[in-house]
Design a protein around this motif. Structure first.
Motif, PDB file in Angstrom:
ATOM      1  N   VAL A   1     -44.020   0.134   7.346  1.00 16.85           N
ATOM      2  CA  VAL A   1     -42.612   0.222   6.959  1.00 16.85           C
ATOM      3  C   VAL A   1     -42.459  -0.357   5.545  1.00 16.85           C
ATOM      4  O   VAL A   1     -41.733   0.192   4.704  1.00 16.85           O
ATOM      5  CB  VAL A   1     -41.693  -0.521   7.955  1.00 16.85           C
ATOM      6  CG1 VAL A   1     -40.297  -0.705   7.383  1.00 16.85           C
ATOM      7  CG2 VAL A   1     -41.602   0.256   9.270  1.00 16.85           C
ATOM      8  N   GLY A   2     -43.172  -1.444   5.266  1.00 18.61           N
ATOM      9  CA  GLY A   2     -43.122  -2.054   3.946  1.00 18.61           C
ATOM     10  C   GLY A   2     -43.599  -1.122   2.842  1.00 18.61           C
ATOM     11  O   GLY A   2     -43.185  -1.253   1.688  1.00 18.61           O
ATOM     12  N   CYS A   3     -44.449  -0.172   3.170  1.00 18.59           N
ATOM     13  CA  CYS A   3     -44.916   0.803   2.171  1.00 18.59           C
ATOM     14  C   CYS A   3     -43.756   1.642   1.629  1.00 18.59           C
ATOM     15  O   CYS A   3     -43.846   2.202   0.540  1.00 18.59           O
ATOM     16  CB  CYS A   3     -45.946   1.760   2.786  1.00 18.59           C
ATOM     17  SG  CYS A   3     -47.516   1.014   3.206  1.00 18.59           S
ATOM     18  N   TRP A   4     -42.701   1.743   2.403  1.00 11.64           N
ATOM     19  CA  TRP A   4     -41.550   2.564   2.011  1.00 11.64           C
ATOM     20  C   TRP A   4     -40.578   1.829   1.119  1.00 11.64           C
ATOM     21  O   TRP A   4     -39.709   2.434   0.514  1.00 11.64           O
ATOM     22  CB  TRP A   4     -40.813   3.031   3.265  1.00 11.64           C
ATOM     23  CG  TRP A   4     -41.556   4.081   4.012  1.00 11.64           C
ATOM     24  CD1 TRP A   4     -42.688   3.909   4.750  1.00 11.64           C
ATOM     25  CD2 TRP A   4     -41.249   5.463   4.068  1.00 11.64           C
ATOM     26  NE1 TRP A   4     -43.089   5.103   5.278  1.00 11.64           N
ATOM     27  CE2 TRP A   4     -42.220   6.064   4.887  1.00 11.64           C
ATOM     28  CE3 TRP A   4     -40.226   6.230   3.535  1.00 11.64           C
ATOM     29  CZ2 TRP A   4     -42.203   7.426   5.153  1.00 11.64           C
ATOM     30  CZ3 TRP A   4     -40.206   7.584   3.809  1.00 11.64           C
ATOM     31  CH2 TRP A   4     -41.207   8.168   4.613  1.00 11.64           C
ATOM     32  N   SER A   5     -40.689   0.508   1.065  1.00 11.15           N
ATOM     33  CA  SER A   5     -39.738  -0.282   0.283  1.00 11.15           C
ATOM     34  C   SER A   5     -40.063  -0.201  -1.196  1.00 11.15           C
ATOM     35  O   SER A   5     -41.236  -0.233  -1.579  1.00 11.15           O
ATOM     36  CB  SER A   5     -39.776  -1.740   0.738  1.00 11.15           C
ATOM     37  OG  SER A   5     -39.413  -1.820   2.090  1.00 11.15           O
ATOM     38  N   PRO A   6     -39.025  -0.135  -2.017  1.00 15.04           N
ATOM     39  CA  PRO A   6     -39.262  -0.044  -3.464  1.00 15.04           C
ATOM     40  C   PRO A   6     -39.820  -1.334  -4.030  1.00 15.04           C
ATOM     41  O   PRO A   6     -39.762  -2.365  -3.518  1.00 15.04           O
ATOM     42  CB  PRO A   6     -37.887   0.258  -4.054  1.00 15.04           C
ATOM     43  CG  PRO A   6     -36.905   0.022  -2.973  1.00 15.04           C
ATOM     44  CD  PRO A   6     -37.648  -0.051  -1.680  1.00 15.04           C
TER      45      PRO A   6
ATOM     46  N   THR B   1     -33.668   7.090   1.511  1.00 20.25           N
ATOM     47  CA  THR B   1     -32.409   6.404   1.231  1.00 20.25           C
ATOM     48  C   THR B   1     -32.447   4.978   1.777  1.00 20.25           C
ATOM     49  O   THR B   1     -33.333   4.626   2.554  1.00 20.25           O
ATOM     50  CB  THR B   1     -31.243   7.152   1.896  1.00 20.25           C
ATOM     51  OG1 THR B   1     -31.405   7.080   3.322  1.00 20.25           O
ATOM     52  CG2 THR B   1     -31.188   8.608   1.458  1.00 20.25           C
ATOM     53  N   ALA B   2     -31.457   4.186   1.387  1.00 19.50           N
ATOM     54  CA  ALA B   2     -31.331   2.826   1.922  1.00 19.50           C
ATOM     55  C   ALA B   2     -31.162   2.891   3.441  1.00 19.50           C
ATOM     56  O   ALA B   2     -31.690   2.046   4.164  1.00 19.50           O
ATOM     57  CB  ALA B   2     -30.159   2.111   1.272  1.00 19.50           C
ATOM     58  N   MET B   3     -30.446   3.900   3.927  1.00 20.11           N
ATOM     59  CA  MET B   3     -30.266   4.043   5.373  1.00 20.11           C
ATOM     60  C   MET B   3     -31.609   4.300   6.051  1.00 20.11           C
ATOM     61  O   MET B   3     -31.894   3.742   7.107  1.00 20.11           O
ATOM     62  CB  MET B   3     -29.300   5.175   5.709  1.00 20.11           C
ATOM     63  CG  MET B   3     -29.098   5.340   7.220  1.00 20.11           C
ATOM     64  SD  MET B   3     -28.087   6.753   7.675  1.00 20.11           S
ATOM     65  CE  MET B   3     -26.492   6.220   7.118  1.00 20.11           C
ATOM     66  N   THR B   4     -32.437   5.130   5.444  1.00 24.70           N
ATOM     67  CA  THR B   4     -33.764   5.395   6.003  1.00 24.70           C
ATOM     68  C   THR B   4     -34.549   4.099   6.121  1.00 24.70           C
ATOM     69  O   THR B   4     -35.171   3.834   7.151  1.00 24.70           O
ATOM     70  CB  THR B   4     -34.547   6.388   5.117  1.00 24.70           C
ATOM     71  OG1 THR B   4     -33.796   7.585   4.976  1.00 24.70           O
ATOM     72  CG2 THR B   4     -35.903   6.704   5.703  1.00 24.70           C
ATOM     73  N   LEU B   5     -34.527   3.280   5.078  1.00 24.01           N
ATOM     74  CA  LEU B   5     -35.261   2.007   5.103  1.00 24.01           C
ATOM     75  C   LEU B   5     -34.725   1.076   6.187  1.00 24.01           C
ATOM     76  O   LEU B   5     -35.508   0.422   6.889  1.00 24.01           O
ATOM     77  CB  LEU B   5     -35.194   1.325   3.738  1.00 24.01           C
ATOM     78  CG  LEU B   5     -35.931   2.053   2.610  1.00 24.01           C
ATOM     79  CD1 LEU B   5     -35.669   1.372   1.282  1.00 24.01           C
ATOM     80  CD2 LEU B   5     -37.414   2.135   2.898  1.00 24.01           C
ATOM     81  N   ARG B   6     -33.401   1.029   6.356  1.00 25.78           N
ATOM     82  CA  ARG B   6     -32.809   0.188   7.424  1.00 25.78           C
ATOM     83  C   ARG B   6     -33.240   0.690   8.793  1.00 25.78           C
ATOM     84  O   ARG B   6     -33.568  -0.091   9.679  1.00 25.78           O
ATOM     85  CB  ARG B   6     -31.288   0.167   7.309  1.00 25.78           C
ATOM     86  CG  ARG B   6     -30.757  -0.743   6.228  1.00 25.78           C
ATOM     87  CD  ARG B   6     -29.259  -0.967   6.351  1.00 25.78           C
ATOM     88  NE  ARG B   6     -28.489   0.270   6.325  1.00 25.78           N
ATOM     89  CZ  ARG B   6     -28.053   0.868   5.215  1.00 25.78           C
ATOM     90  NH1 ARG B   6     -28.335   0.356   4.037  1.00 25.78           N
ATOM     91  NH2 ARG B   6     -27.354   1.973   5.280  1.00 25.78           N
ATOM     92  N   GLN B   7     -33.235   2.005   8.980  1.00 22.98           N
ATOM     93  CA  GLN B   7     -33.632   2.571  10.269  1.00 22.98           C
ATOM     94  C   GLN B   7     -35.099   2.292  10.567  1.00 22.98           C
ATOM     95  O   GLN B   7     -35.458   1.951  11.695  1.00 22.98           O
ATOM     96  CB  GLN B   7     -33.352   4.071  10.297  1.00 22.98           C
ATOM     97  CG  GLN B   7     -31.874   4.393  10.323  1.00 22.98           C
ATOM     98  CD  GLN B   7     -31.593   5.863  10.063  1.00 22.98           C
ATOM     99  OE1 GLN B   7     -32.368   6.564   9.425  1.00 22.98           O
ATOM    100  NE2 GLN B   7     -30.441   6.328  10.541  1.00 22.98           N
ATOM    101  N   LEU B   8     -35.952   2.420   9.567  1.00 26.81           N
ATOM    102  CA  LEU B   8     -37.375   2.137   9.761  1.00 26.81           C
ATOM    103  C   LEU B   8     -37.583   0.666  10.107  1.00 26.81           C
ATOM    104  O   LEU B   8     -38.359   0.337  11.006  1.00 26.81           O
ATOM    105  CB  LEU B   8     -38.174   2.495   8.507  1.00 26.81           C
ATOM    106  CG  LEU B   8     -38.322   3.981   8.202  1.00 26.81           C
ATOM    107  CD1 LEU B   8     -38.956   4.168   6.834  1.00 26.81           C
ATOM    108  CD2 LEU B   8     -39.110   4.683   9.280  1.00 26.81           C
ATOM    109  N   SER B   9     -36.883  -0.209   9.406  1.00 29.57           N
ATOM    110  CA  SER B   9     -37.013  -1.643   9.686  1.00 29.57           C
ATOM    111  C   SER B   9     -36.538  -1.977  11.093  1.00 29.57           C
ATOM    112  O   SER B   9     -37.164  -2.769  11.795  1.00 29.57           O
ATOM    113  CB  SER B   9     -36.217  -2.455   8.664  1.00 29.57           C
ATOM    114  OG  SER B   9     -36.791  -2.306   7.388  1.00 29.57           O
TER     115      SER B   9
END
Length: 106
Positions: free
Chosen positions: A101-106, A18-26
């Motif tokens: 972390v960038g690997c997770w971004s769409p 989710t977008a939240m997951t990406l924010r947390q990873l960042s």
């Protein structure tokens, strides 16, 4: 430098990012940056590993799960491993985590 090795074994689960997951990873990756000038060979809190090994492990996990999402293996767990060179500085390990972390971004 990171290295990638792939083998086979078990699983095949859907993973939702989710977008939240990406924010947390960042946020987690960004939290490493101010600490790159500190003493990473010391124990990471209550863990048995030191800070350097713990950060390397975080990067490894991020890459491994990203591989599962991209490859979507149906009948096995796709094994991937990322590791930092033993002479990598804390800053270089932190950059590696940020890249994964960038690997997770769409």
């Amino acid at each position: 430098m990171a290295r990638l090795s792939l083998t086979a074994p078990v699983s095949g689960r859907d993973t939702i990012v989710t977008a939240m997951t990406l924010r947390q990873l960042s946020s987690m990756a960004a939290a490493l940056d101010p600490a790159t000038g500190r003493d990473w060979p010391v124990r990471a809190g209550t863990l048995e590993w030191d800070c350097w090994r713990t950060a390397e492990h975080i990067g490894d996990c991020l890459l491994s799960y990203a591989c599962q999402i991209v490859a979507r293996p149906a009948a096995r767990y796709l094994r991937a491993m990322a590791s930092a060179g033993q002479d990598a500085s804390p800053a270089e390990v932190a950059v590696g985590v940020g890249i994964y972390v960038g690997c997770w971004s769409p």
